[in-house]
Design a protein around this motif. Structure first.
Motif, PDB file in Angstrom:
ATOM      1  N   ARG A  49       0.815  -1.198   0.000  1.00  0.00           N
ATOM      2  CA  ARG A  49       0.000   0.000   0.000  1.00  0.00           C
ATOM      3  C   ARG A  49       0.858   1.262   0.000  1.00  0.00           C
ATOM      4  O   ARG A  49       1.826   1.369   0.747  1.00  0.00           O
ATOM      5  CB  ARG A  49      -0.927   0.017   1.213  1.00  0.00           C
ATOM      6  N   GLY A  50       0.479   2.210  -0.843  1.00  0.00           N
ATOM      7  CA  GLY A  50       1.186   3.477  -0.912  1.00  0.00           C
ATOM      8  C   GLY A  50       0.273   4.618  -0.507  1.00  0.00           C
ATOM      9  O   GLY A  50      -0.405   4.558   0.501  1.00  0.00           O
ATOM     10  N   ALA A  51       0.237   5.681  -1.320  1.00  0.00           N
ATOM     11  CA  ALA A  51      -0.579   6.852  -1.006  1.00  0.00           C
ATOM     12  C   ALA A  51      -2.038   6.447  -0.843  1.00  0.00           C
ATOM     13  O   ALA A  51      -2.536   5.562  -1.519  1.00  0.00           O
ATOM     14  CB  ALA A  51      -0.423   7.885  -2.105  1.00  0.00           C
ATOM     15  N   PHE A  52      -2.734   7.138   0.044  1.00  0.00           N
ATOM     16  CA  PHE A  52      -4.117   6.793   0.368  1.00  0.00           C
ATOM     17  C   PHE A  52      -5.010   8.008   0.129  1.00  0.00           C
ATOM     18  O   PHE A  52      -5.752   8.065  -0.839  1.00  0.00           O
ATOM     19  CB  PHE A  52      -4.165   6.320   1.820  1.00  0.00           C
ATOM     20  N   LEU A  53      -4.911   9.004   0.978  1.00  0.00           N
ATOM     21  CA  LEU A  53      -5.687  10.219   0.826  1.00  0.00           C
ATOM     22  C   LEU A  53      -4.875  11.274   0.073  1.00  0.00           C
ATOM     23  O   LEU A  53      -3.650  11.248   0.085  1.00  0.00           O
ATOM     24  CB  LEU A  53      -6.080  10.772   2.194  1.00  0.00           C
ATOM     25  N   ALA A  54      -5.578  12.184  -0.558  1.00  0.00           N
ATOM     26  CA  ALA A  54      -4.897  13.292  -1.224  1.00  0.00           C
ATOM     27  C   ALA A  54      -4.154  14.137  -0.189  1.00  0.00           C
ATOM     28  O   ALA A  54      -4.627  14.293   0.946  1.00  0.00           O
ATOM     29  CB  ALA A  54      -5.905  14.142  -1.984  1.00  0.00           C
ATOM     30  N   PRO A  55      -2.988  14.679  -0.527  1.00  0.00           N
ATOM     31  CA  PRO A  55      -2.239  15.509   0.425  1.00  0.00           C
ATOM     32  C   PRO A  55      -3.069  16.687   0.917  1.00  0.00           C
ATOM     33  O   PRO A  55      -3.862  17.266   0.174  1.00  0.00           O
ATOM     34  CB  PRO A  55      -1.033  15.988  -0.400  1.00  0.00           C
ATOM     35  N   LEU A  56      -2.876  17.042   2.181  1.00  0.00           N
ATOM     36  CA  LEU A  56      -3.620  18.150   2.774  1.00  0.00           C
ATOM     37  C   LEU A  56      -2.962  19.486   2.462  1.00  0.00           C
ATOM     38  O   LEU A  56      -1.734  19.598   2.480  1.00  0.00           O
ATOM     39  CB  LEU A  56      -3.674  17.986   4.299  1.00  0.00           C
ATOM     40  N   PRO A  57      -3.763  20.522   2.220  1.00  0.00           N
ATOM     41  CA  PRO A  57      -3.201  21.876   2.158  1.00  0.00           C
ATOM     42  C   PRO A  57      -2.567  22.224   3.510  1.00  0.00           C
ATOM     43  O   PRO A  57      -2.960  21.697   4.553  1.00  0.00           O
ATOM     44  CB  PRO A  57      -4.423  22.759   1.874  1.00  0.00           C
ATOM     45  N   LYS A  58      -1.600  23.130   3.514  1.00  0.00           N
ATOM     46  CA  LYS A  58      -0.865  23.441   4.740  1.00  0.00           C
ATOM     47  C   LYS A  58      -1.757  23.903   5.890  1.00  0.00           C
ATOM     48  O   LYS A  58      -1.534  23.498   7.042  1.00  0.00           O
ATOM     49  CB  LYS A  58       0.216  24.470   4.441  1.00  0.00           C
ATOM     50  N   PRO A  59      -2.780  24.737   5.651  1.00  0.00           N
ATOM     51  CA  PRO A  59      -3.631  25.123   6.794  1.00  0.00           C
ATOM     52  C   PRO A  59      -4.317  23.920   7.445  1.00  0.00           C
ATOM     53  O   PRO A  59      -4.414  23.844   8.679  1.00  0.00           O
ATOM     54  CB  PRO A  59      -4.654  26.073   6.154  1.00  0.00           C
ATOM     55  N   LEU A  60      -4.786  22.970   6.629  1.00  0.00           N
ATOM     56  CA  LEU A  60      -5.424  21.773   7.191  1.00  0.00           C
ATOM     57  C   LEU A  60      -4.400  20.861   7.864  1.00  0.00           C
ATOM     58  O   LEU A  60      -4.712  20.197   8.859  1.00  0.00           O
ATOM     59  CB  LEU A  60      -6.167  21.014   6.092  1.00  0.00           C
ATOM     60  N   GLN A  61      -3.179  20.825   7.332  1.00  0.00           N
ATOM     61  CA  GLN A  61      -2.129  20.052   7.992  1.00  0.00           C
ATOM     62  C   GLN A  61      -1.913  20.550   9.416  1.00  0.00           C
ATOM     63  O   GLN A  61      -1.767  19.740  10.354  1.00  0.00           O
ATOM     64  CB  GLN A  61      -0.817  20.169   7.208  1.00  0.00           C
ATOM     65  N   ARG A  62      -1.894  21.869   9.586  1.00  0.00           N
ATOM     66  CA  ARG A  62      -1.678  22.426  10.925  1.00  0.00           C
ATOM     67  C   ARG A  62      -2.810  22.048  11.872  1.00  0.00           C
ATOM     68  O   ARG A  62      -2.578  21.731  13.047  1.00  0.00           O
ATOM     69  CB  ARG A  62      -1.538  23.950  10.832  1.00  0.00           C
ATOM     70  N   ILE A  63      -4.035  22.048  11.356  1.00  0.00           N
ATOM     71  CA  ILE A  63      -5.172  21.668  12.195  1.00  0.00           C
ATOM     72  C   ILE A  63      -5.086  20.191  12.573  1.00  0.00           C
ATOM     73  O   ILE A  63      -5.304  19.813  13.740  1.00  0.00           O
ATOM     74  CB  ILE A  63      -6.498  21.980  11.470  1.00  0.00           C
ATOM     75  N   HIS A  64      -4.770  19.343  11.615  1.00  0.00           N
ATOM     76  CA  HIS A  64      -4.631  17.908  11.902  1.00  0.00           C
ATOM     77  C   HIS A  64      -3.537  17.656  12.931  1.00  0.00           C
ATOM     78  O   HIS A  64      -3.713  16.845  13.852  1.00  0.00           O
ATOM     79  CB  HIS A  64      -4.327  17.148  10.606  1.00  0.00           C
ATOM     80  N   ARG A  65      -2.411  18.329  12.770  1.00  0.00           N
ATOM     81  CA  ARG A  65      -1.318  18.146  13.727  1.00  0.00           C
ATOM     82  C   ARG A  65      -1.731  18.588  15.128  1.00  0.00           C
ATOM     83  O   ARG A  65      -1.406  17.935  16.125  1.00  0.00           O
ATOM     84  CB  ARG A  65      -0.089  18.931  13.274  1.00  0.00           C
ATOM     85  N   ALA A  66      -2.439  19.714  15.197  1.00  0.00           N
ATOM     86  CA  ALA A  66      -2.859  20.215  16.500  1.00  0.00           C
ATOM     87  C   ALA A  66      -3.862  19.277  17.162  1.00  0.00           C
ATOM     88  O   ALA A  66      -3.816  19.068  18.382  1.00  0.00           O
ATOM     89  CB  ALA A  66      -3.459  21.615  16.334  1.00  0.00           C
ATOM     90  N   LEU A  67      -4.781  18.721  16.369  1.00  0.00           N
ATOM     91  CA  LEU A  67      -5.731  17.753  16.923  1.00  0.00           C
ATOM     92  C   LEU A  67      -5.017  16.501  17.425  1.00  0.00           C
ATOM     93  O   LEU A  67      -5.308  15.995  18.515  1.00  0.00           O
ATOM     94  CB  LEU A  67      -6.763  17.377  15.857  1.00  0.00           C
ATOM     95  N   LYS A  68      -4.082  16.014  16.644  1.00  0.00           N
ATOM     96  CA  LYS A  68      -3.317  14.833  17.056  1.00  0.00           C
ATOM     97  C   LYS A  68      -2.565  15.110  18.351  1.00  0.00           C
ATOM     98  O   LYS A  68      -2.556  14.284  19.268  1.00  0.00           O
ATOM     99  CB  LYS A  68      -2.349  14.448  15.932  1.00  0.00           C
ATOM    100  N   GLN A  69      -1.963  16.292  18.455  1.00  0.00           N
ATOM    101  CA  GLN A  69      -1.212  16.648  19.653  1.00  0.00           C
ATOM    102  C   GLN A  69      -2.128  16.758  20.867  1.00  0.00           C
ATOM    103  O   GLN A  69      -1.762  16.380  21.976  1.00  0.00           O
ATOM    104  CB  GLN A  69      -0.479  17.979  19.423  1.00  0.00           C
ATOM    105  N   SER A  70      -3.346  17.264  20.649  1.00  0.00           N
ATOM    106  CA  SER A  70      -4.281  17.436  21.766  1.00  0.00           C
ATOM    107  C   SER A  70      -4.773  16.107  22.319  1.00  0.00           C
ATOM    108  O   SER A  70      -4.871  15.928  23.535  1.00  0.00           O
ATOM    109  CB  SER A  70      -5.487  18.279  21.314  1.00  0.00           C
TER     110      SER A  70
END
Length: 371
Positions: free
Chosen positions: A334-355
């Motif tokens: 298995r390789g790529a799965f979801l389309a890459p996130l734009p940078k603003p959404l990446q920051r939100i995902h990272r913050a949610l994961k950290q929380s």
């Protein structure tokens, strides 16, 4: 970027399974070990491959509460989907979003974590629209409660719905409360011989009319349309639309096959399966393989070689949508799965994961390699 998410910590019940989870999570967090949350494993193919120590979600099971008059069911994450559907059927009710049953091992926790919906999604809504509340064990081993057992608006992040489709990357879904609906009294499936363009044109025209449409599927020159609701409304719509009516058994087999991906289109193949999410008004697409179109044109499946991923993503993006590499042939890496996130959404995902999972122990990289 940091996110302040209001949580309600629940007192940990005297349950050996939850106690064992807490110990396993805290130990993994202390050692920075990865944990792989797994229930029945029916959707293990979905997402990027993950490695780590298994946290068995099947152990925590059972229907906690079911109030047919309130249209709400609450169940522990390891409860088999089949058990829940059987309990609902006894009272003439169902899960409106028709979650796929890729195997009899499917659990309700996996249903919510995967966030996948079946044919009725075009009329009823997605999984997240029916999640009323959850209990979640986070990366600190704390049991958190979000939402409740009633439909209401909330301010800020609606965490209960946020967890639908999160693929276990934020925590272990211990318990979920879902809104359920009555089964329709009348149902009929119509068959039309139409080209892709003709089918999409009719579906768009019909969607703007007061018709009891509950599912659609176009494949290989045939459009199937399901009508659901009060018997007089179904009969009136059938007379207005025309087409050939399928026998009840054939219709049930068709929609179950689409829901569970047992339809011939989804059969064994050397090609990969791509899922495109688009506006239902999108025109026919020149995709590099056979297509099956659902949800009035909003969901389009394509079979093609995995190396066509970027081409398919470009086609979907040009049409205002996005594409997912849903499933690879058996045995493929298995390789790529979801389309890459734009940078603003990446920051939100990272913050949610950290929380929720500050040590990053849960399902590392299942959604995106960097999370």
């Amino acid at each position: 970027m940091s996110l302040a998410i209001e949580t309600v910590a629940a007192e940990l019940p005297a349950d050996p399974v939850l106690g064992a989870w807490r110990e396993q999570i805290r130990s993994a967090a202390a050692d920075r070990r990865a944990l792989v949350i797994q229930g029945g494993g029916s959707k293990a193919f979905y997402g990027l491959p993950v490695e780590g120590e298994r946290l068995d979600a099947r152990q925590y099971k059972g229907i906690v509460a079911y109030e047919p008059t309130e249209l709400v069911i609450t169940a522990r994450c390891g409860t088999p989907l089949a058990e829940i559907e059987a309990a609902l059927a006894e009272r003439g009710q169902m899960l409106a979003f028709e979650p796929p049953r890729f195997s009899s091992a499917s659990t309700i926790g996996g249903v919510v974590a995967a966030g996948l919906s079946g044919p009725r999604r075009m009329a009823a809504g997605a999984v997240r629209d029916f999640v009323l509340g959850v209990r979640l064990m986070d990366g600190k081993g704390d049991l958190l409660s979000f939402g409740g057992q009633v439909m209401k608006n909330v301010a800020g992040y609606d965490v209960s719905r946020l967890l639908a489709g999160s693929l276990g990357c934020l925590g272990v879904l211990a318990e979920v409360s879902l809104k359920v609906v009555p089964r329709p009294r009348g149902e009929m499936t119509l068959r039309f011989e139409l080209t892709e363009a003709e089918a999409l044109h009719r579906l768009n025209r019909w969607s703007g009319q007061p018709l009891p449409l509950s599912a659609s599927a176009w494949f290989d020159g045939i459009l199937h349309l399901r009508l659901s609701g009060a018997e007089p409304a179904v009969a009136a719509a059938r007379q207005k639309l025309g087409g050939d009516a399928l026998a009840e058994g054939a219709a049930a087999d068709l929609w179950a096959g689409l829901r569970d991906q047992r339809h011939g289109f989804f059969g064994p193949s050397h090609d990969s399966l791509f899922r495109l999410a688009l506006a239902d008004t999108a025109a026919p697409l020149a995709l590099p393989g056979p297509q099956l179109i659902e949800w009035g044109g909003a969901q389009r499946w394509c079979r093609a070689h995995a190396d066509r991923l970027e081409d398919i993503r470009a086609i979907a993006a040009a049409a205002g949508g996005h594409a997912t590499l849903f499933r690879l042939p058996e045995g493929s890496r298995r390789g790529a799965f979801l389309a890459p996130l734009p940078k603003p959404l990446q920051r939100i995902h990272r913050a949610l994961k950290q929380s929720f999972d500050p040590a990053g122990v849960f399902n590392r990289g299942r959604m995106y390699p960097e999370f």
